[in-house]
Design an enzyme around this catalytic site. Structure first.
Site, PDB file in Angstrom:
ATOM      1  CG  ASP A 129      -2.526   0.858   1.116  1.00  9.80           C
ATOM      2  OD1 ASP A 129      -2.409   1.214  -0.054  1.00  9.80           O
ATOM      3  OD2 ASP A 129      -2.692   1.428   1.632  1.00  9.80           O
ATOM      4  CG  HIS A 136      -4.636  11.012   2.602  1.00  9.64           C
ATOM      5  ND1 HIS A 136      -5.175  10.843   3.409  1.00  9.64           N
ATOM      6  CD2 HIS A 136      -3.731   9.452   2.680  1.00  9.64           C
ATOM      7  CE1 HIS A 136      -5.110   9.893   4.394  1.00  9.64           C
ATOM      8  NE2 HIS A 136      -4.138   9.241   3.634  1.00  9.64           N
ATOM      9  NE  ARG A 145       4.840  15.571  10.165  1.00 11.40           N
ATOM     10  CZ  ARG A 145       4.062  14.369   9.577  1.00 11.40           C
ATOM     11  NH1 ARG A 145       4.304  13.155  10.812  1.00 11.40           N
ATOM     12  NH2 ARG A 145       3.757  14.476   8.149  1.00 11.40           N
ATOM     13  CD  GLU A 202      -6.837   4.536   4.143  1.00  2.35           C
ATOM     14  OE1 GLU A 202      -6.190   4.728   3.434  1.00  2.35           O
ATOM     15  OE2 GLU A 202      -5.665   5.071   5.513  1.00  2.35           O
ATOM     16  CD  GLU A 204      -5.745   2.683  -0.163  1.00  2.00           C
ATOM     17  OE1 GLU A 204      -4.730   1.697  -0.934  1.00  2.00           O
ATOM     18  OE2 GLU A 204      -5.922   2.553   1.019  1.00  2.00           O
ATOM     19  CG  ASP A 236      -6.059  -0.436   3.467  1.00  2.00           C
ATOM     20  OD1 ASP A 236      -6.603  -1.437   3.660  1.00  2.00           O
ATOM     21  OD2 ASP A 236      -5.384   0.572   3.313  1.00  2.00           O
ATOM     22  NE  ARG A 240      -8.793   7.018   8.904  1.00  2.00           N
ATOM     23  CZ  ARG A 240      -7.271   6.386   7.903  1.00  2.00           C
ATOM     24  NH1 ARG A 240      -6.130   7.001   8.252  1.00  2.00           N
ATOM     25  NH2 ARG A 240      -7.973   6.765   6.680  1.00  2.00           N
ATOM     26  CD  GLN A 243      -3.169   4.397  10.663  1.00  2.00           C
ATOM     27  OE1 GLN A 243      -4.421   4.123  10.351  1.00  2.00           O
ATOM     28  NE2 GLN A 243      -2.653   4.454   9.873  1.00  2.00           N
ATOM     29  CE1 TYR A 247       2.748   7.536  12.589  1.00  2.00           C
ATOM     30  CE2 TYR A 247       1.366   7.785  14.982  1.00  2.00           C
ATOM     31  CZ  TYR A 247       2.394   8.248  14.301  1.00  2.00           C
ATOM     32  OH  TYR A 247       2.606   9.850  13.867  1.00  2.00           O
ATOM     33  CE  LYS A 256      -4.367   1.128   6.504  1.00  2.00           C
ATOM     34  NZ  LYS A 256      -5.036   2.260   5.903  1.00  2.00           N
ATOM     35  CB  THR A 260      -7.649  -4.626   1.888  1.00  2.00           C
ATOM     36  OG1 THR A 260      -6.916  -3.365   3.048  1.00  2.00           O
ATOM     37  CG2 THR A 260      -7.637  -3.362   0.958  1.00  2.00           C
ATOM     38  CB  THR A 353      -6.854   7.617   1.304  1.00  2.00           C
ATOM     39  OG1 THR A 353      -6.386   7.354   2.295  1.00  2.00           O
ATOM     40  CG2 THR A 353      -7.637   8.937   1.637  1.00  2.00           C
ATOM     41  CD  GLU A 367      -8.067  13.096   3.682  1.00  2.00           C
ATOM     42  OE1 GLU A 367      -7.240  14.655   2.562  1.00  2.00           O
ATOM     43  OE2 GLU A 367      -7.861  11.697   3.158  1.00  2.00           O
TER      44      GLU A 367
END
Length: 421
Positions: A129, A136, A145, A202, A204, A236, A240, A243, A247, A256, A260, A353, A367
């Site tokens: 992936d 995105h 950040r 997601e 994709e 996918d 969240r 994750q 992650y 994840k 899928t 995504t 998002e």
């Protein structure tokens, strides 16, 4: 003169004679085999193979369409793919009498799509992936950040990716169980275990690999397209909150690998050729191994629709385009193998995504609701921060031709409550 079929196909259909996507279907009381879609019908290629329509040298004397996956056909490469498309288009054309004038043969060859069960199109050995949508990546980075450090330093230098779980890739229509795992709420000192509360889709796309490469021998970017058969739609699914806790430092895992979903019909690069577009300018210029003269993308319109258990009809929540990807499919494949990694027929490489620059073109709930901070209202008044049990997400996509569409059908899945431990 435009290519016409003796099969009556609506202009809104995703499957005109200009498309002819490949898939694997199981007729009632019969074994799975390979077919192509045209309108509401499926052409049984195993019957045409039995009758000798695929005996040319490109097929190397092999029977590839009576099998329960596309893998053997994928391994033959582009000459066989093009020849198969040429043969099928001719047999379905308005001018060809072989099928048009033989009712008995048509009864053997054609199946109603509604009467069969679609299978995964390939035995997927490995799944990768990517993270190739600038908008995105920038949006997610901004959440984590701030806008000044949204993209990691490597993002515009290489196609970022991770290896996913092939065993949990499922065909469209398969129900999706809400996963459980560890999460770390901000107001607790230690993580807790339970069902994901931030469940997401997601939007994709993904492409299937044809001939692979031997271990230690990279695929040069100028030959990358010869190893790509075609595209499917992908959802996918993502947890969240799981994750966010797991992650770092190694990336997605339980968030994840639980499910899928992909669409059953594989649209070939040949069918997409009329919709090829130049790849937008990349800055900085990629390193030499990622440069391809006249690199390209495709003009594919993509939508995601949400239907809750109380809604009568689905509602579009995402409208985006494949052109919103920063990295091309050739660059993704070339980078994947530059270290000598060996790809094999049936491997699946996904885009990540696909989000665009506008609010309606955002490709996931993360998002759309900005991590749940900005819930949106559905037509019936319901609010959504994240997906809830009973929700159904459907992703669809198509290219708009002159009086016809080359489409991908859809990939859909309904969310079920968590399994009992």
């Amino acid at each position: 003169m435009p290519l016409r079929s003796f099969i009556n196909v609506s202009p809104e259909s995703h499957f005109p004679i200009q498309n002819l996507p490949f898939g694997v279907f199981e007729p009632k009381n019969a074994k799975p085999r390979v077919g192509v879609a045209i309108g509401d019908l499926i052409v049984d290629l195993s019957v045409l193979e039995e009758l000798g329509h695929f005996r040319s040298s490109e097929f190397q004397g092999r029977n590839v369409f009576s099998q329960d996956s596309l893998n053997a056909f994928l391994a033959l490469g582009r000459p066989a793919w093009r020849k198969a498309r040429e043969v099928i288009q001719h047999l379905l054309s308005a001018e060809a009498s072989t099928l048009r004038d033989d009712a008995r043969l048509r009864d053997r060859v054609f199946h109603e799509q509604k009467d069969v069960v679609m299978q995964l199109p390939a035995r997927i050995g490995d799944y990768t992936d990517f993270y190739s949508s600038y908008h995105h990546a920038h949006n997610v980075g901004t959440m984590l950040r701030g806008p000044e450090n949204a993209l990691m330093p490597n993002w515009k230098w290489l196609p970022v990716a991770y290896h996913g779980r092939a065993s949990s890739i499922v065909i469209s229509g398969t129900e999706v169980r809400r996963p459980s795992g560890q999460t770390k709420p901000p107001d607790t000192a230690a993580p807790v275990f339970g069902p994901s509360k931030s469940f997401d889709y997601e939007l994709e796309m993904a492409f299937l690999i044809g001939p692979g490469n031997s271990l230690g021998n990279p695929i040069p970017i100028d030959r990358a397209i010869d190893h790509i058969f075609g595209f499917v739609l992908m959802n996918d699914w993502s947890a969240r909150d799981i994750q966010a806790w797991e992650y770092q430092p190694l990336g997605p895992f339980l968030a994840k690998n639980f499910c899928t979903s992909i669409s059953p019909w594989v649209v070939t690069l040949e069918a997409l050729e009329p919709f090829r577009k130049p790849l937008p300018h990349q800055d900085p210029e990629p390193l030499p191994y990622l440069r391809r003269k006249n690199d390209f993308t495709f003009d594919i319109q993509l939508e995601a629709h949400l239907k809750t258990s109380s809604m009568d009809a689905p509602h579009a929540i995402t409208r985006t385009n494949f052109q919103n990807l920063y990295w091309s499919i050739a660059q993704q494949l070339a980078h994947h193998t530059i270290n000598g990694c060996n790809l094999q027929p049936g491997d699946l490489l996904a885009s990540g995504t696909i989000s665009g620059p506008t609010e309606e073109s955002l490709g996931c709930m993360l998002e759309l609701t900005w991590r749940g901070a900005n819930p949106f209202k559905l037509p019936d008044g319901e609010m959504r921060k994240w997906l809830e049990d009973g929700d159904t997400v459907t992703i669809t996509g198509w290219c708009e031709g002159d009086g016809y569409r080359v489409g991908f059908g859809e990939v859909t899945g309904q969310i079920l409550s968590p399994a009992r431990s």
